[in-house]
Design a protein around this motif. Structure first.
Motif, PDB file in Angstrom:
ATOM      1  N   LEU A 132      -9.880  -1.381   9.521  1.00 29.26           N
ATOM      2  CA  LEU A 132     -10.819  -0.871   8.527  1.00 29.26           C
ATOM      3  C   LEU A 132     -10.569   0.586   8.147  1.00 29.26           C
ATOM      4  N   PRO A 133     -10.194   1.481   9.085  1.00 27.61           N
ATOM      5  CA  PRO A 133      -9.976   2.874   8.669  1.00 27.61           C
ATOM      6  C   PRO A 133      -8.839   3.075   7.681  1.00 27.61           C
ATOM      7  N   VAL A 134      -7.920   2.102   7.568  1.00 28.02           N
ATOM      8  CA  VAL A 134      -6.772   2.299   6.674  1.00 28.02           C
ATOM      9  C   VAL A 134      -6.825   1.371   5.461  1.00 28.02           C
ATOM     10  N   ILE A 135      -7.941   0.693   5.246  1.00 28.54           N
ATOM     11  CA  ILE A 135      -8.076  -0.159   4.065  1.00 28.54           C
ATOM     12  C   ILE A 135      -8.402   0.728   2.865  1.00 28.54           C
ATOM     13  N   ASN A 136      -7.429   0.964   2.033  1.00 24.53           N
ATOM     14  CA  ASN A 136      -7.607   1.768   0.824  1.00 24.53           C
ATOM     15  C   ASN A 136      -6.494   1.427  -0.151  1.00 24.53           C
ATOM     16  N   LEU A 137      -6.498   2.087  -1.286  1.00 24.61           N
ATOM     17  CA  LEU A 137      -5.469   1.811  -2.294  1.00 24.61           C
ATOM     18  C   LEU A 137      -4.079   2.196  -1.811  1.00 24.61           C
ATOM     19  N   HIS A 138      -3.983   3.224  -0.979  1.00 23.03           N
ATOM     20  CA  HIS A 138      -2.671   3.635  -0.473  1.00 23.03           C
ATOM     21  C   HIS A 138      -2.051   2.534   0.379  1.00 23.03           C
ATOM     22  N   LEU A 139      -2.873   1.769   1.084  1.00 23.31           N
ATOM     23  CA  LEU A 139      -2.347   0.659   1.875  1.00 23.31           C
ATOM     24  C   LEU A 139      -1.630  -0.353   0.988  1.00 23.31           C
ATOM     25  N   PHE A 140      -2.186  -0.634  -0.175  1.00 19.15           N
ATOM     26  CA  PHE A 140      -1.613  -1.662  -1.039  1.00 19.15           C
ATOM     27  C   PHE A 140      -0.498  -1.113  -1.932  1.00 19.15           C
ATOM     28  N   PHE A 141      -0.648   0.106  -2.428  1.00 23.20           N
ATOM     29  CA  PHE A 141       0.277   0.607  -3.448  1.00 23.20           C
ATOM     30  C   PHE A 141       1.110   1.802  -2.993  1.00 23.20           C
ATOM     31  N   GLY A 142       0.836   2.336  -1.804  1.00 21.83           N
ATOM     32  CA  GLY A 142       1.585   3.510  -1.371  1.00 21.83           C
ATOM     33  C   GLY A 142       1.359   4.680  -2.312  1.00 21.83           C
ATOM     34  N   ASP A 143       2.453   5.355  -2.668  1.00 20.13           N
ATOM     35  CA  ASP A 143       2.371   6.493  -3.582  1.00 20.13           C
ATOM     36  C   ASP A 143       2.578   6.104  -5.040  1.00 20.13           C
ATOM     37  N   ALA A 144       2.772   4.830  -5.318  1.00 22.60           N
ATOM     38  CA  ALA A 144       3.006   4.389  -6.696  1.00 22.60           C
ATOM     39  C   ALA A 144       1.690   4.365  -7.468  1.00 22.60           C
ATOM     40  N   PRO A 145       1.720   4.666  -8.774  1.00 23.20           N
ATOM     41  CA  PRO A 145       0.514   4.537  -9.600  1.00 23.20           C
ATOM     42  C   PRO A 145       0.028   3.091  -9.615  1.00 23.20           C
ATOM     43  N   VAL A 146      -1.262   2.915  -9.530  1.00 25.89           N
ATOM     44  CA  VAL A 146      -1.822   1.584  -9.348  1.00 25.89           C
ATOM     45  C   VAL A 146      -1.476   0.667 -10.522  1.00 25.89           C
ATOM     46  N   LEU A 147      -1.772   1.103 -11.742  1.00 27.61           N
ATOM     47  CA  LEU A 147      -1.519   0.253 -12.903  1.00 27.61           C
ATOM     48  C   LEU A 147      -0.032  -0.007 -13.096  1.00 27.61           C
ATOM     49  N   ALA A 148       0.785   1.005 -12.867  1.00 28.59           N
ATOM     50  CA  ALA A 148       2.230   0.809 -13.006  1.00 28.59           C
ATOM     51  C   ALA A 148       2.749  -0.180 -11.975  1.00 28.59           C
ATOM     52  N   ALA A 149       2.196  -0.136 -10.769  1.00 32.63           N
ATOM     53  CA  ALA A 149       2.618  -1.083  -9.743  1.00 32.63           C
ATOM     54  C   ALA A 149       2.159  -2.499 -10.070  1.00 32.63           C
ATOM     55  N   ILE A 150       0.957  -2.621 -10.583  1.00 32.35           N
ATOM     56  CA  ILE A 150       0.433  -3.952 -10.906  1.00 32.35           C
ATOM     57  C   ILE A 150       1.260  -4.609 -12.006  1.00 32.35           C
ATOM     58  N   PHE A 151       1.649  -3.854 -12.997  1.00 28.69           N
ATOM     59  CA  PHE A 151       2.429  -4.414 -14.110  1.00 28.69           C
ATOM     60  C   PHE A 151       3.929  -4.381 -13.856  1.00 28.69           C
ATOM     61  N   GLY A 152       4.337  -4.003 -12.651  1.00 27.18           N
ATOM     62  CA  GLY A 152       5.740  -4.060 -12.280  1.00 27.18           C
ATOM     63  C   GLY A 152       6.594  -2.952 -12.835  1.00 27.18           C
ATOM     64  N   ARG A 153       5.993  -1.870 -13.324  1.00 29.31           N
ATOM     65  CA  ARG A 153       6.767  -0.772 -13.900  1.00 29.31           C
ATOM     66  C   ARG A 153       7.178   0.255 -12.857  1.00 29.31           C
ATOM     67  N   ALA A 154       6.583   0.196 -11.673  1.00 33.22           N
ATOM     68  CA  ALA A 154       6.922   1.145 -10.601  1.00 33.22           C
ATOM     69  C   ALA A 154       7.033   0.368  -9.290  1.00 33.22           C
ATOM     70  N   PRO A 155       8.095   0.589  -8.531  1.00 34.78           N
ATOM     71  CA  PRO A 155       8.230  -0.112  -7.253  1.00 34.78           C
ATOM     72  C   PRO A 155       7.255   0.422  -6.216  1.00 34.78           C
ATOM     73  N   VAL A 156       6.819  -0.461  -5.309  1.00 36.44           N
ATOM     74  CA  VAL A 156       5.921  -0.089  -4.222  1.00 36.44           C
ATOM     75  C   VAL A 156       6.719  -0.135  -2.925  1.00 36.44           C
ATOM     76  N   TRP A 157       6.949   1.032  -2.329  1.00 36.00           N
ATOM     77  CA  TRP A 157       7.781   1.100  -1.133  1.00 36.00           C
ATOM     78  C   TRP A 157       6.956   1.128   0.151  1.00 36.00           C
TER      79      TRP A 157
END
Length: 610
Positions: free
Chosen positions: A358-383
């Motif tokens: 629970l302490p690490v459940i956030n947007l960074h867990l799912f997308f890292g440092d990539a922009p959220v919308l860019a990652a969702i639409f496949g325009r930015a890789p999520v490392w």
């Protein structure tokens, strides 16, 4: 109706042209052919698995390595390919887990099935059943991952041990197979308890005496089936021994030693070898597992026609236990202790998982440092996030469901309405046998299919998302088939006769009456199939999953998935952040499967009310 079809009734509302009747008959024949073809899928899959495993095992027989395979030494770099330590490891681990799980399951079922008068005990029964239902939705990899970081340190500080061992694996595996045993036992005991409730009351039996003297003797067949299915579930699991047993190919001298099972052996060797006798020995292991499941299914099938009951000696033991107050106290104490064990184990597992994730459940867990919308639409890789693994899991579930659900529904309809009885029995047996095939064997079948394609028509063939979805679809196909058959068979007799009484063809009855009426039950089976597809790890381990594949660009690409991401982080984590990510991924996967199984549960409840 006879006058209507002979043309003696000419009202505009009832007149049907010969062309319309011919068209309906043609559609009925087409549906019959397609449904029967779908009904053969399970049988053809079983035959294909056996042929592929046998063909890839043949080099052992023709090259003279068979005697080396059936030996006690596994040192492939020295030319020793013995699999007997893995056979012993599988039997030792599954037997230990079964010996822990079955008495506990029996104690829980005695507590749950006893008609207690105390309101507090009735509330406790509901809580236990809810926990057991929840346990069916917990993915295997979640059990393994949490136990690796909770149970093994706990065992090291209390009873000793130096890491993964047969003790840690057997304790976790017993927890994994417990819901399977309890569900079979509870179904058998509940049915017998309802049928004998008046008999027990007329004899003046207490709740515990009724269970021991009446319900248990009348449920001998269910007790035996629960034992067999629980043992098969234990021997066919891959992830628990792979993560917790240590994977040492040796004969264990104590419960603190490491072992390697057949299922873990297949997963480990495929990752490092694909040409030597060691590689071909994997197919011998798969053939052995496959044959074991078929023998078990044949045994269960033959038991259905036999009248099984407890013998006089067993009845005498139960009568003694029920009559003596000390034995009654021991049985009641064991039931309460079993309930406490299961509630405590699941409570500890979930508390530890929530505490670490629970302490690490956030947007960074799912997308890292990539922009959220860019990652969702496949325009930015999520490392650094698990977004690609989530997308891969959902894509795999959708693809496998699109393959399995239409075929499963069609096959279930064919088994219910089109296929004659002798063939129907064979196809029903093949569907049940396919449901018992270990997932690692299905993954090995997909891997061998790629090798076959490389040497025949597609030299560039490789493991990919499409292959993984196909194997997952074949693995979950029996769930949809059996759910469709049961849903259609549960329809009232008058509803099944409604279509013929109105002059409808079989296709018209299926289109307008029966499947729509049974839609909740059919949909429940489809949702359960999706939940099973989301949590499987062993199949995708051999058919295309990778640790860092990004978003799949097509069906022939490698892919990421949550179950494998959890396993990879459990074995290859480099920092505490990676470990926290693994716990968060485990909670994400658990949430997904619980939602899917919850939908199935809600559909079942709605179906029972209507």
């Amino acid at each position: 109706r006879r006058h209507y079809f002979q043309g003696r009734i000419h009202s505009p509302e009832l007149t049907v042209s010969n062309a319309s009747l011919s068209r309906h008959a043609l559609v009925d024949q087409i549906v019959r052919v397609l449904s029967c073809g779908a009904g053969l899928i399970s049988l053809l899959t079983l035959i294909s698995i056996f042929i592929f495993l046998l063909v890839f095992s043949l080099p052992l027989l023709t090259s003279g390595h068979w005697s080396e395979i059936m030996s006690w030494t596994w040192r492939p770099y020295q030319g020793h390919y013995g699999i007997l330590p893995m056979i012993v490891g599988s039997l030792a681990l599954s037997t230990a887990a079964f010996m822990l799980a079955y008495p506990t399951a029996l104690g829980i079922c005695i507590f749950v099935c006893a008609p207690w008068a105390n309101p507090w005990l009735r509330q406790c029964k509901r809580l236990v059943l809810a926990v057991i239902t929840f346990m069916t939705a917990i993915p295997t990899i979640v059990y393994g991952f949490v136990s690796l970081f909770l149970l093994i340190p706990l065992l090291s500080t209390t009873v000793g041990g130096n890491g993964p061992s047969i003790l840690a694996a057997s304790l976790t595996l017993s927890l994994l197979i417990l819901p399977t045993i309890i569900l079979f036992l509870h179904a058998a005991l509940s049915e017998t308890e309802q049928q004998t409730r008046l008999t027990s009351a007329s004899l003046g039996c207490t709740p515990l005496q009724a269970v021991l003297l009446v319900v248990l003797p009348g449920s001998a067949s269910g007790l035996r089936m629960a034992a067999i299915m629980g043992f098969c579930r234990a021997i066919s699991d891959t992830l628990i021994p792979l993560t917790l047993a240590g994977n040492a190919p040796q004969i264990p001298a104590s419960v603190f030693d490491s072992i390697r099972t057949l299922t873990a052996h297949i997963a480990l060797v495929v990752a490092t070898d694909n040409s030597s006798p060691a590689f071909h020995s994997l197919f011998a292991c798969g053939l052995l597992l496959f044959g074991t499941t078929l023998i078990v299914q044949l045994g269960l099938y033959s038991r259905k026609t036999k009248n099984t009951s407890l013998g006089p000696r067993s009845l005498g033991i139960l009568a003694t236990m029920a009559a003596h107050p000390v034995w009654r106290s021991l049985v009641l104490g064991w039931s309460i202790f079993s309930v406490s064990i299961i509630l405590g184990a699941i409570g500890a597992l979930m508390s530890f998982l929530l505490y670490r994730s629970l302490p690490v459940i956030n947007l960074h867990l799912f997308f890292g440092d990539a922009p959220v919308l860019a990652a969702i639409f496949g325009r930015a890789p999520v490392w650094d996030g698990i977004f690609a693994a989530c997308v891969g899991t959902m894509t795999l579930v959708v693809l496998a469901s699109c393959m399995a659900i239409p075929l499963g529904i069609s096959a279930g309809i064919a088994l219910s309405h089109y296929i004659p009885s002798p063939i129907r029995q064979a196809l029903s047996f093949s569907a049940n046998a396919l449901a018992g095939v270990p997932s690692i064997v299905m993954g090995l079948f997909g891997f061998s299919l790629i090798i076959f394609l490389r040497h025949t028509i597609a030299p560039e063939a490789n493991t990919c998302l499409l292959l993984a979805a196909l194997c997952i679809a074949l693995l979950v196909l029996p769930y949809t088939i059996n759910a469709t058959v049961v849903a259609l068979a549960s329809m009232p007799e008058e509803l099944r006769l409604l279509g013929p009484s109105l002059g409808m063809t079989t296709w018209q009855s299926l289109r307008h009456i029966l499947p729509p009426a049974a839609s909740r039950g059919i949909l429940k089976g489809a949702v359960l199939s999706m939940g099973r597809a989301a949590e499987d790890t062993a199949v995708i381990l051999l058919t295309g999953v990778v640790a860092s594949g990004g978003l799949p660009k097509g069906l022939l690409d490698k892919f990421e998935a949550l179950p494998f991401a959890i396993y990879y982080l459990a074995t290859q984590y480099q920092s505490e952040a990676d470990l926290h990510k693994g716990f968060a991924a485990a909670l994400t996967l658990l949430t997904l499967t619980v939602l899917l199984y919850g939908c199935a549960r809600a559909l079942r409840t709605g179906m029972e009310k209507t």
